[in-house]
Design a protein around this motif. Structure first.
Motif, PDB file in Angstrom:
ATOM      1  N   UNK A 182      -9.492   0.171 -12.239  1.00 19.51           N
ATOM      2  CA  UNK A 182      -9.420  -0.824 -11.168  1.00 19.51           C
ATOM      3  C   UNK A 182      -8.876  -0.184  -9.895  1.00 19.51           C
ATOM      4  N   UNK A 183      -9.413  -0.586  -8.772  1.00 21.08           N
ATOM      5  CA  UNK A 183      -8.951  -0.130  -7.460  1.00 21.08           C
ATOM      6  C   UNK A 183      -8.575  -1.348  -6.624  1.00 21.08           C
ATOM      7  N   UNK A 184      -7.590  -1.176  -5.751  1.00 21.41           N
ATOM      8  CA  UNK A 184      -7.222  -2.246  -4.836  1.00 21.41           C
ATOM      9  C   UNK A 184      -7.958  -2.045  -3.521  1.00 21.41           C
ATOM     10  N   UNK A 185      -8.627  -3.076  -3.047  1.00 19.61           N
ATOM     11  CA  UNK A 185      -9.313  -3.044  -1.754  1.00 19.61           C
ATOM     12  C   UNK A 185      -8.544  -3.955  -0.798  1.00 19.61           C
ATOM     13  N   UNK A 186      -8.082  -3.387   0.292  1.00 21.65           N
ATOM     14  CA  UNK A 186      -7.355  -4.151   1.297  1.00 21.65           C
ATOM     15  C   UNK A 186      -8.081  -3.990   2.618  1.00 21.65           C
ATOM     16  N   UNK A 217       0.836  -1.199   0.000  1.00 22.03           N
ATOM     17  CA  UNK A 217       0.000   0.000   0.000  1.00 22.03           C
ATOM     18  C   UNK A 217       0.875   1.255   0.000  1.00 22.03           C
ATOM     19  N   UNK A 218       1.896   1.286   0.856  1.00 19.97           N
ATOM     20  CA  UNK A 218       2.788   2.454   0.903  1.00 19.97           C
ATOM     21  C   UNK A 218       3.477   2.645  -0.442  1.00 19.97           C
ATOM     22  N   UNK A 219       3.971   1.561  -1.016  1.00 19.31           N
ATOM     23  CA  UNK A 219       4.689   1.652  -2.290  1.00 19.31           C
ATOM     24  C   UNK A 219       3.764   2.155  -3.409  1.00 19.31           C
TER      25      UNK A 219
END
Length: 200
Positions: A180-184, A117-119
């Protein structure tokens, strides 16, 4: 000044993590000169100037103002951000990567997800800033106290089902112009205050 700056250059990370330079970064939340900083941190002005040049060369501080005093010019520098985070990408091939983790229920996998996520978000923020745009994100941060391990397991099942339902409702692989989105979603126990040590 940025609220947070993500450092992804290994050399800049090395500079920022050096204790004296880290202290100078903290002191430069407001513009200050080398002479002012030298008095605050108890170092010779020449030594402070040496550290400031290194910070400036790596984009961690910038010129805020120049003042003329007779024939002399005093430079006031300011930190480029209120705080800094070192991106795992600064570590190159040894950086944490969730694709290398096997146990998806482990704390190591959660740490690797946080590193990704940080990267990724650090890179997206940098690009958005360069383009003069804002980056749309969503964050949820809350606490839940479970009565038992069974309740925690039930909560995990229900949350997984709810997320799967929402993803299937809104995900459209073929949407023109879609992105597209990343969901964590992560959960971990809250750190407990350290117990006071027993006297010897």
């Amino acid at each position: 000044m940025l609220d947070i700056q993500v450092i992804d250059d290994p050399a800049a990370a090395t500079v920022a993590l050096e204790p004296v330079r880290s202290r100078l970064l903290a002191e430069l939340a407001a513009p200050a000169s080398a002479a002012t900083l030298a008095a605050r941190v108890g170092l010779a002005r020449q030594k402070v100037n040496y550290h400031l040049r290194a910070l400036e060369a790596h984009g961690l501080v910038q010129l805020a103002e120049e003042r003329k005093w007779g024939g002399l010019t005093e430079r006031l520098l300011v930190a480029t951000a209120g705080s800094y985070v070192v991106s795992p990408s600064a570590l190159g091939p040894v950086a944490a990567d969730p694709d290398r983790e096997v146990d998806r229920l482990s704390a190591n996998y959660l740490i690797a997800l946080g590193a990704r996520v940080i990267r990724e978000v650090g890179d997206l923020v940098r690009r958005a800033t360069a383009a003069g745009k804002r980056l749309a994100t969503l964050s949820v941060d809350t606490e839940v106290r479970f009565r038992s391990a069974a309740d925690r397991a039930a909560f995990s099942r229900e949350l997984t089902e709810a997320i799967a339902t929402l993803v299937s409702k809104y995900h459209d692989e073929s949407a023109p112009g879609g992105r597209a989105h990343r969901l964590v979603v992560v959960a971990h126990p809250l750190p407990q205050p350290s117990e006071p040590e027993e006297p010897a």
